[in-house]
Write a protein that holds these residues in place. Structure first.
Motif, PDB file in Angstrom:
ATOM      1  N   TYR A  19      -7.541   7.446  -7.268  1.00 53.08           N
ATOM      2  CA  TYR A  19      -6.093   7.237  -7.255  1.00 53.08           C
ATOM      3  C   TYR A  19      -5.389   8.257  -8.139  1.00 53.08           C
ATOM      4  CZ  TYR A  19      -1.620   4.796  -7.545  1.00 53.08           C
ATOM      5  OH  TYR A  19      -0.295   4.471  -7.473  1.00 53.08           O
ATOM      6  N   ALA A  79       0.835  -1.204   0.000  1.00 57.39           N
ATOM      7  CA  ALA A  79       0.000   0.000   0.000  1.00 57.39           C
ATOM      8  C   ALA A  79       0.868   1.251   0.000  1.00 57.39           C
ATOM      9  CB  ALA A  79      -0.918  -0.003   1.219  1.00 57.39           C
ATOM     10  N   SER A  86       2.627   9.370 -10.629  1.00 52.99           N
ATOM     11  CA  SER A  86       2.565   8.080 -11.336  1.00 52.99           C
ATOM     12  C   SER A  86       3.939   7.679 -11.885  1.00 52.99           C
ATOM     13  CB  SER A  86       1.528   8.134 -12.468  1.00 52.99           C
ATOM     14  OG  SER A  86       0.243   8.378 -11.956  1.00 52.99           O
ATOM     15  N   SER A  94       1.883   7.168  -6.562  1.00 50.08           N
ATOM     16  CA  SER A  94       0.900   8.202  -6.850  1.00 50.08           C
ATOM     17  C   SER A  94       1.448   9.607  -6.595  1.00 50.08           C
ATOM     18  CB  SER A  94      -0.359   7.986  -6.000  1.00 50.08           C
ATOM     19  OG  SER A  94      -1.261   9.070  -6.137  1.00 50.08           O
ATOM     20  N   TRP A 149       7.747   5.584 -10.665  1.00 47.55           N
ATOM     21  CA  TRP A 149       8.446   4.753  -9.683  1.00 47.55           C
ATOM     22  C   TRP A 149       9.560   5.530  -8.998  1.00 47.55           C
ATOM     23  CZ3 TRP A 149       6.708   0.364  -7.805  1.00 47.55           C
ATOM     24  CH2 TRP A 149       5.796  -0.395  -8.555  1.00 47.55           C
ATOM     25  N   VAL A 152       2.168   1.801  -3.499  1.00 49.65           N
ATOM     26  CA  VAL A 152       1.100   2.339  -4.349  1.00 49.65           C
ATOM     27  C   VAL A 152       0.950   3.840  -4.126  1.00 49.65           C
ATOM     28  CG1 VAL A 152      -1.411   2.343  -4.679  1.00 49.65           C
ATOM     29  CG2 VAL A 152      -0.171   0.174  -4.562  1.00 49.65           C
ATOM     30  N   ALA A 194       8.959   5.154  -4.909  1.00 49.91           N
ATOM     31  CA  ALA A 194       8.286   3.856  -4.894  1.00 49.91           C
ATOM     32  C   ALA A 194       9.252   2.693  -5.140  1.00 49.91           C
ATOM     33  CB  ALA A 194       7.155   3.828  -5.921  1.00 49.91           C
TER      34      ALA A 194
END
Length: 384
Positions: free
Chosen positions: A254, A36, A47, A43, A49, A39, A53
């Motif tokens: 999202y 989570a 959007s 965001s 990586w 994700v 992320a």
């Protein structure tokens, strides 16, 4: 022909047995929380990586492997290392006072070449293990009410005062509350608990007025009245509450959170990642993640309950207390129910140091579960 111990059937079978004793539902739940987090970090980076992320996923994968490896270590080895880990953590905190790096007005880091770290993170584990070992060898009478309680009190207050002096009030409070939880769980007399609570309430006002640094005092005043400086000290709290409230029941969708995507929300990838979650996935999304946290806490406490050794029970319970305090403090901070103190939401927020500390702690919890039938002799770390 000699066969390596790593491939010897008996050793291999024992390793398989230990792996089967790990609570894999517990591991899966940790993966879901971290997932989570990935994700949400994807965001808030638009959007992408990068920059958060991908590193979050890589760090968690390494920490998960480390946690499983630590679960294989006999609980009696953890017991033997308890005082040394505590002592090393305390010495490193003293070293910070002497030769620590100063960044943004705080002296919290030690540098070894190009590598730097915060010794206070080591102490989060050290205080749990040190107090658990002390109470493992203490009698019920000593744990309840005795002059010997000065020993765990000193063990606790020494790192708390050193960390508070850095200054890092959030971490100091986390260590203090974790240690207090272990002392209470060990069987402290209710009269001391009541007296301590009253003394704490009496000390808070003068502490805020005369001991805290100015910026820390501003955080407390901002917590009480964030609207008094909406573009300054109250900015973090107000923007967080706006993000929380705007998400409604199901969220904006999202990648559609205006507070985070337009950079109104500060520290959206670390301290206020939960506010970002609330804005994009609403009350339902927040509740789902909090259920996962509750499940982790329940399973870790169940491990403490089934341990046959007092050290295992207190070590698992203390580690769970630290994790629980992370969740409660960050949640309260994001909702405007506590001052902003820089405590992240574990495994959800971006940050390798806290993730490493949490997963090492859960390696200890998993070791307690795997070796729950092992007895630990009082005052000894022997594997015999």
């Amino acid at each position: 022909m000699t066969v390596s111990a790593l491939t010897r059937p008996g050793e291999r079978d024992r390793l398989i047995v230990k792996l089967s004793e790990i609570d894999w539902i517990f591991v899966l739940t940790l993966c879901l929380i971290s997932g989570a987090g990935a994700v949400m970090l994807f965001s808030v980076a638009g959007s992408s990586w990068d920059p958060w992320a991908a590193k979050h996923v890589m760090r968690f994968s390494l920490c998960l492997a480390l946690m499983i490896g630590l679960a294989m270590i006999d609980i009696r080895v953890w017991f033997a290392l308890s005082y040394p880990i505590y002592a090393v953590g305390l010495l490193l905190l003293v070293a910070v006072e002497a030769v620590g790096d100063t960044r943004l007005g705080a002296q919290r880091w030690l540098a070894i070449g190009s590598f730097s770290f915060q010794p206070s993170e080591i102490m989060k584990l050290g205080i749990v293990m040190g107090l658990a070992r002390f109470y493992h060898s203490a009698s019920a009478e000593t744990a309840r009410l005795s002059w010997k309680l000065l020993i765990p009190a000193t063990m606790l207050m020494a790192p708390v005062l050193l960390v508070a002096h850095q200054p890092d009030l959030g971490t100091a409070m986390l260590i203090l509350m974790t240690g207090a939880a272990i002392i209470v769980l060990a069987g402290l007399d209710w009269r001391i608990i009541a007296g301590g609570a009253l003394a704490f309430l009496a000390v808070v006002p003068p502490f805020v007025m005369f001991v805290m640094h100015e910026y820390q005092r501003e955080r407390v005043l901002n917590f009480l009245h964030p609207e008094r400086d909406p573009s300054g000290t109250g900015y973090h709290s107000l923007q967080s509450m706006i993000a929380l409230g705007s998400g409604g029941l199901l969220g904006k969708g999202y990648g559609l959170g205006s507070q985070s995507q337009l950079n109104f929300l500060p520290e959206k990838q670390t301290d206020f990642i939960f506010a970002t979650l609330a804005e994009e996935f609403g009350f339902l999304g927040c509740t789902s993640v909090l259920i996962l946290y509750a499940a982790v806490i329940f399973m870790a406490l169940r491990t403490a309950y089934i341990s046959h050794s007092h050290f295992g029970r207190l070590a698992a319970a203390g580690t769970t207390a630290t994790f629980t305090l992370y969740v409660l403090i960050n949640g309260a901070m994001v909702m405007g129910l506590a001052p902003v103190v820089g405590v992240p939401m574990p495994l959800l927020s971006y940050g390798g140091t806290v993730m490493l500390t949490v997963m090492i702690g859960f390696g200890l919890v998993s070791s307690v579960r795997v070796h729950r039938y092992n007895e630990v002799a009082s005052g000894k770390g022997s594997l015999l």
